[in-house]
Write a protein that holds these residues in place. Structure first.
Motif, PDB file in Angstrom:
ATOM      1  N   GLU A   1       0.826  -1.207   0.000  1.00 14.28           N
ATOM      2  CA  GLU A   1       0.000   0.000   0.000  1.00 14.28           C
ATOM      3  C   GLU A   1       0.866   1.266   0.000  1.00 14.28           C
ATOM      4  N   PHE A   2       1.953   1.234   0.776  1.00  8.36           N
ATOM      5  CA  PHE A   2       2.802   2.415   0.922  1.00  8.36           C
ATOM      6  C   PHE A   2       4.050   2.350   0.047  1.00  8.36           C
ATOM      7  N   ASP A   3       4.218   1.230  -0.638  1.00 11.59           N
ATOM      8  CA  ASP A   3       5.353   1.055  -1.555  1.00 11.59           C
ATOM      9  C   ASP A   3       6.690   1.251  -0.840  1.00 11.59           C
ATOM     10  N   ILE A   4       6.843   0.560   0.288  1.00 12.47           N
ATOM     11  CA  ILE A   4       8.111   0.554   1.006  1.00 12.47           C
ATOM     12  C   ILE A   4       8.443  -0.897   1.363  1.00 12.47           C
ATOM     13  N   PRO A   5       9.703  -1.199   1.695  1.00 11.19           N
ATOM     14  CA  PRO A   5      10.050  -2.575   2.054  1.00 11.19           C
ATOM     15  C   PRO A   5       9.263  -3.053   3.281  1.00 11.19           C
ATOM     16  N   GLU A   6       8.893  -4.322   3.285  1.00 12.47           N
ATOM     17  CA  GLU A   6       8.112  -4.870   4.399  1.00 12.47           C
ATOM     18  C   GLU A   6       8.871  -4.779   5.711  1.00 12.47           C
ATOM     19  N   SER A   7      10.183  -4.798   5.657  1.00 13.36           N
ATOM     20  CA  SER A   7      10.990  -4.693   6.867  1.00 13.36           C
ATOM     21  C   SER A   7      10.850  -3.341   7.547  1.00 13.36           C
ATOM     22  N   ARG A   8      10.269  -2.374   6.834  1.00 13.93           N
ATOM     23  CA  ARG A   8      10.081  -1.038   7.419  1.00 13.93           C
ATOM     24  C   ARG A   8       8.624  -0.787   7.812  1.00 13.93           C
ATOM     25  N   VAL A   9       7.855  -1.874   7.932  1.00 11.34           N
ATOM     26  CA  VAL A   9       6.497  -1.825   8.471  1.00 11.34           C
ATOM     27  C   VAL A   9       6.492  -2.602   9.778  1.00 11.34           C
ATOM     28  N   VAL A  10       6.027  -1.975  10.853  1.00 10.43           N
ATOM     29  CA  VAL A  10       5.932  -2.659  12.145  1.00 10.43           C
ATOM     30  C   VAL A  10       4.474  -2.698  12.574  1.00 10.43           C
ATOM     31  N   LEU A  11       4.124  -3.724  13.318  1.00 10.19           N
ATOM     32  CA  LEU A  11       2.757  -3.908  13.792  1.00 10.19           C
ATOM     33  C   LEU A  11       2.718  -3.861  15.317  1.00 10.19           C
ATOM     34  N   GLY A  12       1.569  -3.432  15.837  1.00  7.38           N
ATOM     35  CA  GLY A  12       1.418  -3.385  17.285  1.00  7.38           C
ATOM     36  C   GLY A  12      -0.027  -3.529  17.694  1.00  7.38           C
ATOM     37  N   TYR A  13      -0.208  -3.570  19.003  1.00  4.84           N
ATOM     38  CA  TYR A  13      -1.530  -3.748  19.600  1.00  4.84           C
ATOM     39  C   TYR A  13      -2.186  -2.373  19.723  1.00  4.84           C
ATOM     40  N   GLY A  14      -2.436  -1.755  18.564  1.00  2.00           N
ATOM     41  CA  GLY A  14      -2.925  -0.386  18.515  1.00  2.00           C
ATOM     42  C   GLY A  14      -1.766   0.596  18.468  1.00  2.00           C
ATOM     43  N   ALA A  15      -2.081   1.868  18.192  1.00  2.00           N
ATOM     44  CA  ALA A  15      -1.052   2.911  18.139  1.00  2.00           C
ATOM     45  C   ALA A  15      -0.384   3.097  19.493  1.00  2.00           C
ATOM     46  N   GLU A  16      -1.155   2.979  20.568  1.00  2.00           N
ATOM     47  CA  GLU A  16      -0.610   3.132  21.920  1.00  2.00           C
ATOM     48  C   GLU A  16       0.555   2.173  22.152  1.00  2.00           C
ATOM     49  N   ASP A  17       0.399   0.938  21.719  1.00  2.00           N
ATOM     50  CA  ASP A  17       1.427  -0.075  21.905  1.00  2.00           C
ATOM     51  C   ASP A  17       2.709   0.312  21.177  1.00  2.00           C
ATOM     52  N   LEU A  18       2.577   0.842  19.964  1.00  2.00           N
ATOM     53  CA  LEU A  18       3.763   1.216  19.204  1.00  2.00           C
ATOM     54  C   LEU A  18       4.455   2.442  19.799  1.00  2.00           C
ATOM     55  N   LEU A  19       3.686   3.382  20.312  1.00  2.00           N
ATOM     56  CA  LEU A  19       4.302   4.508  21.024  1.00  2.00           C
ATOM     57  C   LEU A  19       5.130   3.993  22.201  1.00  2.00           C
ATOM     58  N   LYS A  20       4.533   3.096  22.973  1.00  2.00           N
ATOM     59  CA  LYS A  20       5.210   2.531  24.142  1.00  2.00           C
ATOM     60  C   LYS A  20       6.486   1.788  23.727  1.00  2.00           C
ATOM     61  N   GLN A  21       6.380   0.952  22.683  1.00  2.00           N
ATOM     62  CA  GLN A  21       7.535   0.170  22.271  1.00  2.00           C
ATOM     63  C   GLN A  21       8.655   1.053  21.727  1.00  2.00           C
ATOM     64  N   ALA A  22       8.291   2.111  21.000  1.00  2.00           N
ATOM     65  CA  ALA A  22       9.308   3.017  20.460  1.00  2.00           C
ATOM     66  C   ALA A  22      10.064   3.708  21.591  1.00  2.00           C
ATOM     67  N   VAL A  23       9.337   4.166  22.605  1.00  2.00           N
ATOM     68  CA  VAL A  23       9.977   4.817  23.754  1.00  2.00           C
ATOM     69  C   VAL A  23      10.861   3.827  24.497  1.00  2.00           C
ATOM     70  N   GLN A  24      10.370   2.617  24.703  1.00  2.00           N
ATOM     71  CA  GLN A  24      11.161   1.624  25.416  1.00  2.00           C
ATOM     72  C   GLN A  24      12.393   1.193  24.617  1.00  2.00           C
ATOM     73  N   CYS A  25      12.289   1.262  23.309  1.00  2.00           N
ATOM     74  CA  CYS A  25      13.402   0.866  22.449  1.00  2.00           C
ATOM     75  C   CYS A  25      14.500   1.922  22.427  1.00  2.00           C
ATOM     76  N   TYR A  26      14.119   3.200  22.402  1.00  2.00           N
ATOM     77  CA  TYR A  26      15.091   4.249  22.106  1.00  2.00           C
ATOM     78  C   TYR A  26      15.380   5.223  23.248  1.00  2.00           C
ATOM     79  N   LEU A  27      14.470   5.415  24.182  1.00  2.00           N
ATOM     80  CA  LEU A  27      14.662   6.437  25.212  1.00  2.00           C
ATOM     81  C   LEU A  27      15.276   5.814  26.459  1.00  2.00           C
ATOM     82  N   GLY A  28      16.431   6.316  26.840  1.00  2.00           N
ATOM     83  CA  GLY A  28      17.118   5.794  28.010  1.00  2.00           C
ATOM     84  C   GLY A  28      16.869   6.632  29.255  1.00  2.00           C
ATOM     85  N   LYS A  29      17.333   6.139  30.373  1.00  2.00           N
ATOM     86  CA  LYS A  29      17.185   6.844  31.644  1.00  2.00           C
ATOM     87  C   LYS A  29      17.824   8.227  31.555  1.00  2.00           C
TER      88      LYS A  29
END
Length: 346
Positions: free
Chosen positions: A55-83
């Motif tokens: 649909e977006f014409d990008i590689p599948e490796s650059r599409v991530v799925l989550g349990y709603g948008a809230e879940d992806l916000l949480k995972q992104a913060v947990q992945c990248y934001l440190g203490k």
């Protein structure tokens, strides 16, 4: 007998999903309930991520799925934001934005989103000043923004992305009502630290299925690994999401009705003494009301079987956030508010 209530307080889509989505549920069988997906055998995470990549014409490796948008916000913060690292968010924003950095012992920093005439807007100069001073690791931009309903213009978005290239930018488009796939693709291809998050909850009326997705800039491959689920995702939810994607005419009709009702609410509520309705691009509208009528209006609407969100936040504490319901529900609500105003406001 208890009165059946009409809920217009949680930004859900009361029109419901496309008929094709219900057909998927009717036809669910053993393979969808008892067996894991075999999508990995084709080198993709799932049938939904595969479809969204097309649909977006990008590689599948650059599409991530989550349990709603809230879940992806949480995972992104947990992945990248440190203490001790900083997350910048708009002042008038979803309450969870203000809590999410705490989950990783990060630091929350707010930048101005301000009322300007008929709408709210991002104060870009103040945002840049705050960015230069605070040097955040991550920045959230919500467009349309909850609860103010405003979007960031494409021109200002590009300015922000150009200026903030050292930070990870999350563009939260949970409330998008204009698909604009080509525009989003160009953004994530041009800005490697950008993550665009969307959901099937609002536009596609599938909040109960909890389906969100994100599109990654090239520098965010770590998040693809972080969010990956090697036994797959909810197979029936994915099939329902595909059915929604295959029903564009159904959703365009709803979007047209909501556009009409947004304009109706804005026009009619601004005629009421003491009411200020703000223009919105989302499936809700923010309305400032006289503080002294809040309790009485809430009880009056409840007596009519109507529930809207009465804001109770530091910056928004005598405001309504009205979710757009069906056209019949919206008519009931506007008539009820007018009736209350006629009897209680001069």
């Amino acid at each position: 007998m208890e009165k059946e209530m009409i809920y217009l307080d949680r930004n859900e889509n009361n029109y419901g999903p496309a008929p094709a989505c219900f057909e998927v549920l009717k036809k669910a069988d053993l393979t969808k309930l008892s067996w894991y997906t075999k999508a990995y055998s084709r080198g993709v995470k799932s049938i939904l991520s595969e479809r969204l990549a097309k649909e977006f014409d990008i590689p599948e490796s650059r599409v991530v799925l989550g349990y709603g948008a809230e879940d992806l916000l949480k995972q992104a913060v947990q992945c990248y934001l440190g203490k001790g690292e900083k997350l910048m968010i708009p002042t008038h924003s979803w309450w969870y934005y203000k809590k999410i950095a705490d989950e990783v012992d990060g630091i929350n920093v707010e930048y101005p989103l301000v009322p300007n005439g008929e709408t709210f807007e991002y104060d870009i100069d103040a945002l840049f000043e705050k960015y230069d001073k605070e040097k955040p690791k991550m920045v959230f931009i919500s467009s349309p923004n909850n609860p103010t309903g405003n979007s960031i213009s494409q021109e200002n978005l590009i300015k922000v992305l150009e200026k903030l290239q050292d930070a990870i930018i999350i563009l939260d488009e949970a409330y998008f009502y204009n698909v604009m796939n080509e525009t989003v693709r160009n953004l994530v291809n041009s800005y490697p630290n950008l993550l665009v998050i969307r959901t099937f909850s609002k536009y596609y009326a599938l909040a109960g299925m909890r389906i969100g997705f994100g599109l990654l800039g090239e520098n965010l491959a770590q998040l693809n690994k972080y969010t990956n689920r090697y036994l797959g995702y909810h197979r029936i939810s994915e099939e329902v999401a595909l059915a929604a994607l295959d029903s564009p005419d159904y959703y365009l009709d709803i979007a047209d009705k909501m556009d009409s009702d947004r304009k109706m609410f804005f026009t009619e509520l601004n005629k009421i003494p003491g009411f200020t309705a703000y223009k919105s691009n989302a499936n809700f509208i923010l309305v400032e009301i006289p503080d002294e009528i809040q309790a009485d209006l809430k009880e009056f609407l409840k007596s009519k079987g109507l529930v809207v969100k009465f804001m109770n936040e530091e910056l928004l504490n005598h405001h309504l956030r009205i979710t757009l319901g069906t056209q019949e529900e919206n008519k009931l609500l506007i008539d009820a508010i007018k009736e209350f105003a006629a009897n209680n406001l001069s």
